[in-house]
Design a protein around this motif. Structure first.
Motif, PDB file in Angstrom:
ATOM      1  N   LEU A  85       7.483   4.995  -0.755  1.00  0.00           N
ATOM      2  CA  LEU A  85       8.085   5.458  -2.005  1.00  0.00           C
ATOM      3  C   LEU A  85       8.225   4.388  -2.983  1.00  0.00           C
ATOM      4  O   LEU A  85       8.831   5.295  -4.282  1.00  0.00           O
ATOM      5  CB  LEU A  85       9.152   5.554  -1.074  1.00  0.00           C
ATOM      6  CG  LEU A  85       9.298   6.277   0.556  1.00  0.00           C
ATOM      7  CD1 LEU A  85      10.607   7.113   0.936  1.00  0.00           C
ATOM      8  CD2 LEU A  85       8.685   8.110   0.057  1.00  0.00           C
ATOM      9  N   GLY A  86       8.445   3.527  -2.945  1.00  0.00           N
ATOM     10  CA  GLY A  86       9.019   2.847  -4.600  1.00  0.00           C
ATOM     11  C   GLY A  86       9.148   1.294  -4.178  1.00  0.00           C
ATOM     12  O   GLY A  86       8.574   0.848  -3.071  1.00  0.00           O
ATOM     13  N   ALA A  87       9.494   0.611  -5.250  1.00  0.00           N
ATOM     14  CA  ALA A  87       9.309  -0.749  -4.931  1.00  0.00           C
ATOM     15  C   ALA A  87      11.039  -1.283  -5.188  1.00  0.00           C
ATOM     16  O   ALA A  87      11.352  -1.017  -6.748  1.00  0.00           O
ATOM     17  CB  ALA A  87       8.094  -1.461  -5.627  1.00  0.00           C
ATOM     18  N   PHE A  88      11.346  -2.061  -4.795  1.00  0.00           N
ATOM     19  CA  PHE A  88      12.449  -2.871  -5.047  1.00  0.00           C
ATOM     20  C   PHE A  88      11.950  -4.277  -5.899  1.00  0.00           C
ATOM     21  O   PHE A  88      11.292  -4.589  -5.244  1.00  0.00           O
ATOM     22  CB  PHE A  88      13.557  -3.343  -3.764  1.00  0.00           C
ATOM     23  CG  PHE A  88      14.800  -3.476  -3.813  1.00  0.00           C
ATOM     24  CD1 PHE A  88      15.594  -2.277  -4.220  1.00  0.00           C
ATOM     25  CD2 PHE A  88      15.543  -3.990  -3.664  1.00  0.00           C
ATOM     26  CE1 PHE A  88      16.790  -2.063  -4.627  1.00  0.00           C
ATOM     27  CE2 PHE A  88      16.827  -4.692  -3.617  1.00  0.00           C
ATOM     28  CZ  PHE A  88      17.664  -3.523  -5.010  1.00  0.00           C
ATOM     29  N   VAL A  92       8.538   4.786 -12.233  1.00  0.00           N
ATOM     30  CA  VAL A  92      10.000   5.152 -12.828  1.00  0.00           C
ATOM     31  C   VAL A  92      10.893   4.546 -12.542  1.00  0.00           C
ATOM     32  O   VAL A  92      11.440   4.288 -11.186  1.00  0.00           O
ATOM     33  CB  VAL A  92      10.342   6.693 -12.484  1.00  0.00           C
ATOM     34  CG1 VAL A  92      10.978   7.115 -14.285  1.00  0.00           C
ATOM     35  CG2 VAL A  92       8.397   7.489 -13.527  1.00  0.00           C
ATOM     36  N   CYS A  93      11.609   4.223 -13.374  1.00  0.00           N
ATOM     37  CA  CYS A  93      12.630   2.678 -12.655  1.00  0.00           C
ATOM     38  C   CYS A  93      13.713   4.179 -12.608  1.00  0.00           C
ATOM     39  O   CYS A  93      14.479   5.155 -13.302  1.00  0.00           O
ATOM     40  CB  CYS A  93      13.488   2.487 -14.014  1.00  0.00           C
ATOM     41  SG  CYS A  93      14.972   1.591 -13.735  1.00  0.00           S
ATOM     42  N   ALA A 134      16.425  -3.605 -10.439  1.00  0.00           N
ATOM     43  CA  ALA A 134      16.050  -2.781 -10.385  1.00  0.00           C
ATOM     44  C   ALA A 134      15.267  -1.915  -9.220  1.00  0.00           C
ATOM     45  O   ALA A 134      14.849  -2.720  -8.604  1.00  0.00           O
ATOM     46  CB  ALA A 134      14.912  -2.727 -11.648  1.00  0.00           C
ATOM     47  N   TYR A 135      15.027  -0.025  -9.880  1.00  0.00           N
ATOM     48  CA  TYR A 135      14.239   0.175  -8.373  1.00  0.00           C
ATOM     49  C   TYR A 135      13.485   1.393  -8.967  1.00  0.00           C
ATOM     50  O   TYR A 135      13.537   1.464 -10.028  1.00  0.00           O
ATOM     51  CB  TYR A 135      15.006   1.019  -7.028  1.00  0.00           C
ATOM     52  CG  TYR A 135      14.006   1.936  -6.476  1.00  0.00           C
ATOM     53  CD1 TYR A 135      14.031   1.040  -5.411  1.00  0.00           C
ATOM     54  CD2 TYR A 135      13.967   2.952  -6.738  1.00  0.00           C
ATOM     55  CE1 TYR A 135      12.817   1.579  -4.332  1.00  0.00           C
ATOM     56  CE2 TYR A 135      13.498   3.662  -6.110  1.00  0.00           C
ATOM     57  CZ  TYR A 135      13.097   3.686  -4.305  1.00  0.00           C
ATOM     58  OH  TYR A 135      12.057   3.545  -3.651  1.00  0.00           O
ATOM     59  N   TYR A 136      12.051   1.242  -8.659  1.00  0.00           N
ATOM     60  CA  TYR A 136      10.454   1.821  -9.049  1.00  0.00           C
ATOM     61  C   TYR A 136       9.911   2.762  -8.349  1.00  0.00           C
ATOM     62  O   TYR A 136      10.342   2.127  -7.177  1.00  0.00           O
ATOM     63  CB  TYR A 136       9.745   1.115 -10.011  1.00  0.00           C
ATOM     64  CG  TYR A 136      10.499   0.477 -11.307  1.00  0.00           C
ATOM     65  CD1 TYR A 136      10.322   0.559 -12.694  1.00  0.00           C
ATOM     66  CD2 TYR A 136      11.083  -0.670 -11.698  1.00  0.00           C
ATOM     67  CE1 TYR A 136      10.071   0.152 -14.012  1.00  0.00           C
ATOM     68  CE2 TYR A 136      11.368  -1.367 -12.715  1.00  0.00           C
ATOM     69  CZ  TYR A 136      10.655  -1.394 -14.316  1.00  0.00           C
ATOM     70  OH  TYR A 136      11.535  -1.204 -14.888  1.00  0.00           O
ATOM     71  N   GLY A 137      10.247   3.770  -8.557  1.00  0.00           N
ATOM     72  CA  GLY A 137      10.079   5.343  -7.548  1.00  0.00           C
ATOM     73  C   GLY A 137       8.612   5.683  -8.033  1.00  0.00           C
ATOM     74  O   GLY A 137       8.673   6.338  -9.098  1.00  0.00           O
ATOM     75  N   LEU A 182       7.023   2.206 -15.920  1.00  0.00           N
ATOM     76  CA  LEU A 182       7.222   0.056 -15.446  1.00  0.00           C
ATOM     77  C   LEU A 182       6.522  -0.410 -16.885  1.00  0.00           C
ATOM     78  O   LEU A 182       6.835  -1.369 -17.452  1.00  0.00           O
ATOM     79  CB  LEU A 182       6.493  -0.640 -14.239  1.00  0.00           C
ATOM     80  CG  LEU A 182       6.598  -1.789 -14.357  1.00  0.00           C
ATOM     81  CD1 LEU A 182       7.456  -2.175 -14.093  1.00  0.00           C
ATOM     82  CD2 LEU A 182       5.102  -2.066 -12.953  1.00  0.00           C
ATOM     83  N   ARG A 183       5.017   0.543 -17.447  1.00  0.00           N
ATOM     84  CA  ARG A 183       4.480   0.340 -19.581  1.00  0.00           C
ATOM     85  C   ARG A 183       5.870   0.409 -20.179  1.00  0.00           C
ATOM     86  O   ARG A 183       5.273  -0.217 -20.730  1.00  0.00           O
ATOM     87  CB  ARG A 183       3.501   1.216 -19.186  1.00  0.00           C
ATOM     88  CG  ARG A 183       3.002   0.844 -20.386  1.00  0.00           C
ATOM     89  CD  ARG A 183       1.652   1.503 -20.047  1.00  0.00           C
ATOM     90  NE  ARG A 183       1.139   1.661 -19.513  1.00  0.00           N
ATOM     91  CZ  ARG A 183      -0.784   1.022 -18.597  1.00  0.00           C
ATOM     92  NH1 ARG A 183      -0.471   0.309 -19.799  1.00  0.00           N
ATOM     93  NH2 ARG A 183      -1.058   1.153 -17.911  1.00  0.00           N
TER      94      ARG A 183
END
Length: 825
Positions: free
Chosen positions: A248-251, A161-162, A153-156, A185-186
């Motif tokens: 920018l986000g998290a992988f 947000v997914c 998944a990727y959250y940015g 994410l919550r």
């Protein structure tokens, strides 16, 4: 004619397995359990700058730094998924595959249908760019993500947000791939989940590095708790003027490791069970790594006589017996799990024979060897007992035939004194069969055990004794000075073996006859020595038994002649070479004919006419006595039938001699011959007599009595030959002549028949036998009468009948028939 088929090419590599993967733009490959590539996609070959064929099998390892292989192999377990960060090395002749500013990630997923791990590799930026490049083709993007072997998944943004999730990630958290996009994410993890992962998220953002952790996850639907490995990989923008860029986000890469957590827990529990098992086992168990002991159980400690704590950390080889160090060292070096035998050292210094069984295992990711050590002292004792039983006679404890022959062969090949003399003694107990027949086999066995024990006690140093079976013994004297010394040693053993044995209130004694052959004078092989010692024994038996006879070359010739006779007898029966020699028996008082004696003769094609005494021993050795006896009985009955047809009613006495050595079974053979004769043998009733050696009466008294009664019932009379040469059982003679008993007469031993011309003592013996026969009402016949003086002397002594060349020469059946026709009734 040769046809050119063009150049021959070796077959190409086998086709890659059907993995069911699309040819996606992400670098991907399929790995076996050793990390070898069985399939490589085009994207990986393009990034590496090498053809696919160069990356198959171990070829793709050139993309990795050497230190990357151990963790890769450790992760390639059946059923396991993993995310690894591996160091790369630029391929030889290729180009740098990935951006050097980011760590390289390898995502491993297990495919049950093929038994392989499917791997996708690349940087976070590269993976994300690949996915982003497909956003205009969302279905392709989604399919690509769904094919990745882990949850992704990727959250940015600041709201976390997914922006993207593959099917595996979305369904794990209870969503589908459309519903999860746009959720924070919550919303995905819940308040408790966000609180649990907040420290790892902050560490990733602040330190701008990949963070990995393991956490428990309880699904909202109340399902069982799951364990996951999570990798948070920061997505950092291109570096700005100051050398860094914003995050920018998290992988997010997630692997479900519930099964492995459970396996680890089970492993800890199994280790506890293993400890209990080790302590409960009666066999020694030890673990070692690189030859250094890491753990042992109590039986192992007891086996070497040390405390458990004193063994841990010690080299294994310290406790191995010196003579077995090389064998155990080789066992430690090889990976074979086959058991082998060695010996360990006890603390007090003695050696303990053991069997070692090694197993290669892995503990906490490190190779380990588990060794089961068995105390085989009982096994070796049992093996020694079995070896003893295999090489020794069960009754006497002496060596059996095979073991003795091996010892004899070894002594010939390696004599104790080079060029010295050795003696082989072949021993046979005279008339041992009479012990078995008269007292039973238990008595015979007791006698054999006693003889063997006395033999063992009388053997000189270095001598070897064996039992060949029955009452035959063999002895090897490895050092004798000469033939006289061998004879003297044999006589000493003969005296020891021949002493009486007391058993069951009886005294039993047998006299040994011993044949002696010398090495090397009488043979240079075990077989030759044995044959020549046996020939000397045979000569000793013929010389009167109870003697020691040394081998002479002429004995071998006699044995050879006997063997030739044995081989020829059966052929002679088939070819009609056997016939009769008939001699009239006449009354000494008036010369009247009393009957004819028939003796079996053999017309040997090379040796001429042979009397029964010349070939009966050979027939006995060849097992042909019974066929000869059957032939003799049938021939005599046919001759009587012929005479009856010619009205020649003269009695015929068939001399069986050596053909009938035992009473057992003899009555049955006579009855069968009578039943098979013309008219059921009625023409022979009252005219057939059988002449046995008087020694037959020494057989079992019950068998002899039964024989005589059954012959009497069929009208067959009995004569006893050789009277005066041995003991006569007077009680049996009395019962055989009581009333109308079957016994008709006695035939003197030929030596006694000649005594009228001898001493007064011999004449007195003759007259006593005449009185005995007269008192029992039996006729007494003197054989071999050769002149008128002998005839007259026998007549004066009171002998009733005579036969021999002076009476009439021996005749063939045809001659006897013609002669009978000229006699007055």
């Amino acid at each position: 004619m040769h046809r050119d088929t063009g150049p021959q090419h070796p077959p190409g590599p086998p086709p890659p397995p059907d993995l069911g993967w699309p040819d996606v733009p992400l670098p991907a490959l399929a790995l076996d359990g050793q990390g070898r590539a069985l399939a490589v996609n085009a994207a990986l070959a393009e990034r590496a700058g090498l053809p696919r064929e160069a990356l198959l099998a171990e070829g793709w390892w050139q993309l990795l730094a050497p230190e990357a292989l151990p963790p890769l192999r450790a992760a390639l377990r059946p059923g396991q998924q993993a995310v690894l960060q591996l160091p790369l090395a630029p391929p030889a002749g290729g180009r740098a595959m990935l951006e050097p500013t980011e760590p390289v990630t390898l995502m491993l997923g297990w495919q049950r249908t093929t038994g392989l791990h499917l791997a996708v590799m690349g940087t976070v930026s590269g993976l994300w760019r690949t996915l982003a490049a497909e956003q205009s083709r969302s279905r392709v993007q989604q399919r690509l993500g769904d094919m990745l072997p882990v949850m992704i998944a990727y959250y940015g943004g600041a709201e976390r947000v997914c922006r993207y999730a593959n099917q595996a990630y979305a369904s794990f958290y209870g969503f589908d791939t459309q519903a999860i996009v746009g959720r924070s994410l919550r919303e995905v993890l819940g308040d408790d989940g966000v609180r649990d992962v907040q420290p790892e998220v902050q560490a990733m953002l602040q330190q701008r590095r990949t963070v990995s952790y393991t956490r428990a996850w309880a699904p909202a639907d109340g399902g069982p708790r799951r364990w996951v490995d999570v990798n948070l990989i920061p997505h950092v923008a291109e570096p700005g003027p100051r050398g860094d860029g914003p995050t920018l986000g998290a992988f997010v890469l997630v692997s479900d490791v519930s099964r492995f957590i459970d396996t680890e827990r089970a492993l800890r529990e199994s280790e506890e069970r293993l400890r209990k098992f080790m302590d409960a086992s009666v066999e020694g168990i030890a673990f070692h790594r690189d030859g250094v002991i890491t753990d042992v159980n109590a039986p192992m400690a007891a086996l070497v006589g040390h405390a458990r704590e004193a063994l841990i950390g010690q080299p294994v080889m310290r406790f191995i017996a010196p003579d077995h160090v090389a064998r155990v060292g080789a066992g430690l070096a090889r990976l074979s799990e086959l058991p082998y035998e060695a010996a360990c050292l006890h603390a007090d210094g003695h050696e303990v024979p053991i069997e070692i069984i090694a197993r290669a295992i892995e503990h906490e990711g490190q190779p380990l060897r588990m060794v089961v050590v068995r105390d085989i002292r009982d096994r070796q004792a049992a093996r020694a007992r079995m070896q003893h039983l295999a090489e020794h006679d069960a009754l006497t404890g002496l060596r059996n035939r095979g073991a003795f022959m091996a010892a004899l062969q070894a002594a010939i090949e390696h004599p104790p004194v080079p060029g010295g003399c050795q003696a082989l003694l072949f021993v046979d107990l005279d008339h041992f069969k009479r012990i078995n027949d008269a007292l039973g086999h238990l008595a015979g066995d007791a006698l054999l055990r006693a003889v063997a024990e006395r033999l063992r006690g009388a053997l000189p140093p270095g001598a070897v004794a064996g039992r060949f079976g029955g009452d035959e013994f063999v002895i090897l004297l490895p050092q004798v000075a000469d033939a006289d010394a061998a004879r003297a040693a044999a006589q000493q053993l003969q005296a020891a073996m021949g002493a009486p044995v007391h058993w069951g209130g009886r005294s039993m004694a047998v006299t040994p006859t011993i044949g002696v052959a010398l090495h090397p004078a009488d043979g240079d092989s075990a077989d030759a020595l044995l044959r020549h010692a046996d020939a000397a024994l045979y000569a000793g038996k013929a010389a009167g038994r109870a003697t020691v006879m040394l081998f002479q070359p002429a004995m071998a010739a006699a044995i050879e002649a006997g063997l030739q006779l044995e081989a020829r007898i059966a052929q002679g029966l088939r070819q009609g070479e056997f016939d009769w020699r008939l001699q009239p028996r006449c009354a000494l008082a008036d010369g009247r004919l009393r009957g004819l004696q028939a003796q079996l003769h053999w017309h040997h094609p090379a040796r001429g006419s042979l009397a029964l005494a010349e070939f009966a021993p050979a027939a006995a050795q060849a097992g042909l006595l019974q066929p000869l006896l059957d032939w003799a009985l049938a021939g005599a009955l046919h001759l009587l039938a012929d005479w009856s047809a010619l009205q020649l009613g003269v009695p015929l006495c068939l001399a069986l001699g050596g053909l009938a050595q035992r009473a057992a079974g003899l009555a049955e053979r006579v009855e069968r011959a009578l039943d098979a004769a013309p008219c059921g043998g009625r023409s022979a009733a009252g005219r057939l007599a059988l002449e046995f050696d008087a020694a037959l009466l020494a057989d079992d008294a019950g068998l002899v009595t039964d024989l005589l009664q059954r012959l009497q019932a069929r009208g067959v009379a009995v004569w006893l030959a050789g009277v005066g040469a041995g003991a006569l059982p007077l009680g049996l003679l009395r019962s055989a002549t009581a009333g109308a008993g079957p016994l008709a007469g006695l035939v003197l031993d030929p030596g006694l028949a000649a005594v009228p011309a001898g001493s007064a003592v011999d004449l007195a013996v003759l007259r006593s036998l005449v009185a005995l026969a007269g008192g029992l009402g039996l006729a007494l016949c003197a054989p071999g009468v050769a002149g008128s003086a002998q005839w007259q002397a026998l007549q004066e002594a009171g002998c009733e009948q005579a036969q021999g060349p002076w009476v009439a020469a021996a005749m063939t059946p045809a001659e006897a028939t013609a002669w009978l026709a000229t006699q007055r009734p």
